[in-house]
Enzyme design. Structure first.
Site, PDB file in Angstrom:
ATOM      1  CG  HIS A 275      -4.271  -9.578  -1.294  1.00 26.47           C
ATOM      2  ND1 HIS A 275      -5.493 -10.100  -1.657  1.00 26.47           N
ATOM      3  CD2 HIS A 275      -4.402  -9.187  -0.007  1.00 26.47           C
ATOM      4  CE1 HIS A 275      -6.320 -10.013  -0.642  1.00 26.47           C
ATOM      5  NE2 HIS A 275      -5.699  -9.474   0.370  1.00 26.47           N
ATOM      6  CB  CYS A 276      -3.665 -13.564   0.959  1.00 26.32           C
ATOM      7  SG  CYS A 276      -3.900 -11.985   1.796  1.00 26.32           S
ATOM      8  CB  ILE A 277      -4.095 -17.973  -1.315  1.00 29.41           C
ATOM      9  CG1 ILE A 277      -5.269 -17.596  -0.405  1.00 29.41           C
ATOM     10  CG2 ILE A 277      -3.929 -19.483  -1.305  1.00 29.41           C
ATOM     11  CD1 ILE A 277      -6.607 -18.117  -0.876  1.00 29.41           C
ATOM     12  CG  ASP A 280      -0.081 -14.291   2.867  1.00 28.35           C
ATOM     13  OD1 ASP A 280       0.660 -13.462   2.301  1.00 28.35           O
ATOM     14  OD2 ASP A 280      -1.252 -14.043   3.184  1.00 28.35           O
TER      15      ASP A 280
END
Length: 445
Positions: A275-277, A280
């Site tokens: 969900h991030c790398i 973002d």
């Protein structure tokens, strides 16, 4: 009046009498809600999905990081309420926003969930409340996007309603660090807001790290994930180069890791997930473009990581052609592991889905084996794969495949059984070698 609201709210936080509302009960919000309740606060969990609320009321957890037993104990003690009724926000002294911040198809920030949530909060928030955004986003979001919407409530932001930012740092599947034990970056929009945010999280987690502004706190989270994305891209590029040289990149990394300074190991894979790398860094590149600045390094890393599924499929095609004499259009492929990382069921941005999509696009027959994902759940990007069910390990001996592609290296997979199929194995995670098994018929990719 500012001091009155501030002091009353600070006192209620310190005495844990302030009700905490957590909006968004996913991989971030649910662990936070449970941790906050276990630390002694009354908690109301909010979500727009009635099925989630029903499961929580029945003490059935849908996230590995939260035990159903903990839900049962909290429900029995009346420490928590679960609801889809956002009017209940008026009873909350602290409101924490844990909603998704995805990308659009043009890789631009999609803050629609944050905006919609802020509008609902503005409708119901009571004076003397703290609103904290935990969703990862670009620097400036709290004051430029959240603040004007909350101000539309008619309450003075900074005088009767206070704003803060504290980036989530959840790592699904990491047994060493949980919500309570991960150091928490905190910041407020103003001195009083900062004091409130710090006081709240000091009562919830073991260590709090205050920074000067919400923009700084937002930048901290972006920097963390840009760092990982760029370094993963670097080792992915090294893998491609070393493969062409006949050098095992995993052995290279293991050797380099013996240096006690100046090197930090990162490991290659079939692409980026989670969900991030994968997401973002593009929030920062978008923000930089607004300032007429380039982010060549970050964008290049994104290109390398995005291209990795194609590289893996190319390696698979080469092996099938060389060892089996068939092309992908006639091949039956078993993909092992479709969650984005090992030992979890989290499917967000999983590169395995892109691999399966590419393989099917070439006409291959694709099945998968994943003990954590019995069936492909509804997904925005891969509608044609939704509903596909995992085969069972015990059915392997009765199955016929032309190749096995290890995409996610879950610990509870019988890798020996995969080798016993006697077909080429494409291992993107070094799973076979790390278990000391035979590397006959195994190609690292």
């Amino acid at each position: 009046m500012s001091d009155n609201y501030f002091e009353k709210l600070l006192d209620s936080i310190q005495h844990k009498s302030a009700r905490v509302g957590v909006i968004g009960l996913g991989y971030v919000g649910l662990p936070l809600a449970v941790t906050t309740a276990k630390r002694g606060f009354p908690v109301t969990g909010f979500d727009v999905a009635p099925d989630k609320i029903e499961k929580l009321e029945e003490s059935n957890s849908y996230i590995e990081a939260v035990a159903s037993g903990d839900l049962q104990a909290l429900n029995a003690s009346d420490s928590v309420d679960w609801t889809t009724d956002f009017a209940e926000l008026s009873k909350c002294g602290v409101i924490v926003i844990c909603v998704p911040t995805p990308l659009t198809k043009y890789r631009e920030p999609d803050l629609s969930f944050v905006r919609q949530t802020a509008e609902v909060i503005a409708e119901h928030v009571a004076p003397g409340s703290l609103v904290v955004l935990e969703s990862t986003t670009y620097p400036g979001t709290t004051v430029e996007v959240l603040k004007p919407i909350i101000a539309s409530s008619g309450h003075g932001v900074g005088s009767s309603v206070f704003l803060g930012f504290s980036p989530e740092r959840e790592d699904p599947g990491n047994a060493s660090y949980r919500t309570a034990t991960i150091p928490k970056i905190v910041a407020g929009d103003g001195k009083e807001a900062g004091a409130l945010v710090q006081a709240f999280y000091e009562n919830v987690v073991d260590k709090v790290v205050p920074v000067s502004t919400t923009q700084t706190a937002e930048a901290v989270k972006i920097a963390e994930n840009v760092f990982r994305a760029v370094n993963i891209a670097l080792v992915n590029e090294l893998k491609v180069i070393f493969d062409a040289m006949g050098i095992d990149v995993w052995e290279v990394i293991d050797g380099a890791s013996t240096k006690p300074f100046g090197f930090m190991p990162f490991y290659p894979g079939p692409g980026l997930g989670g969900h991030c790398i994968p997401i973002d860094p593009f929030y920062l590149t978008w923000r930089a473009r607004e300032l007429e600045l380039s982010t060549k390094f970050i964008e290049l890393a994104g290109e390398i990581n995005t291209d990795m599924p194609h590289y893996v499929v190319t390696r698979l095609r080469e092996v099938l052609d060389r060892e089996c004499g068939i092309g992908l259009s006639r091949a039956k492929i078993l993909v092992v592991g479709i969650a984005y990382k090992k030992n979890v069921s989290d499917m967000r941005e999983s590169p395995s889905m892109r691999l399966m999509e590419i393989l099917k696009g070439y006409g291959a027959h694709v099945e998968f084996l994943d003990p954590h994902v019995p069936e492909v759940p509804p997904m925005r990007d891969y509608p044609d794969l939704v509903g596909l069910r995992s085969i069972d390990t015990k059915d392997l001996e009765h199955s016929t495949f032309d190749a096995v592609l290890i995409s996610t290296d879950h610990d509870n997979v019988d890798y020996s059984a995969l080798l016993e199929l006697g077909v080429p194995v494409i291992d993107t995670r070094n799973a076979i070698a790390r278990r000391g098994l035979s590397l006959d018929n195994v190609t690292k990719a």
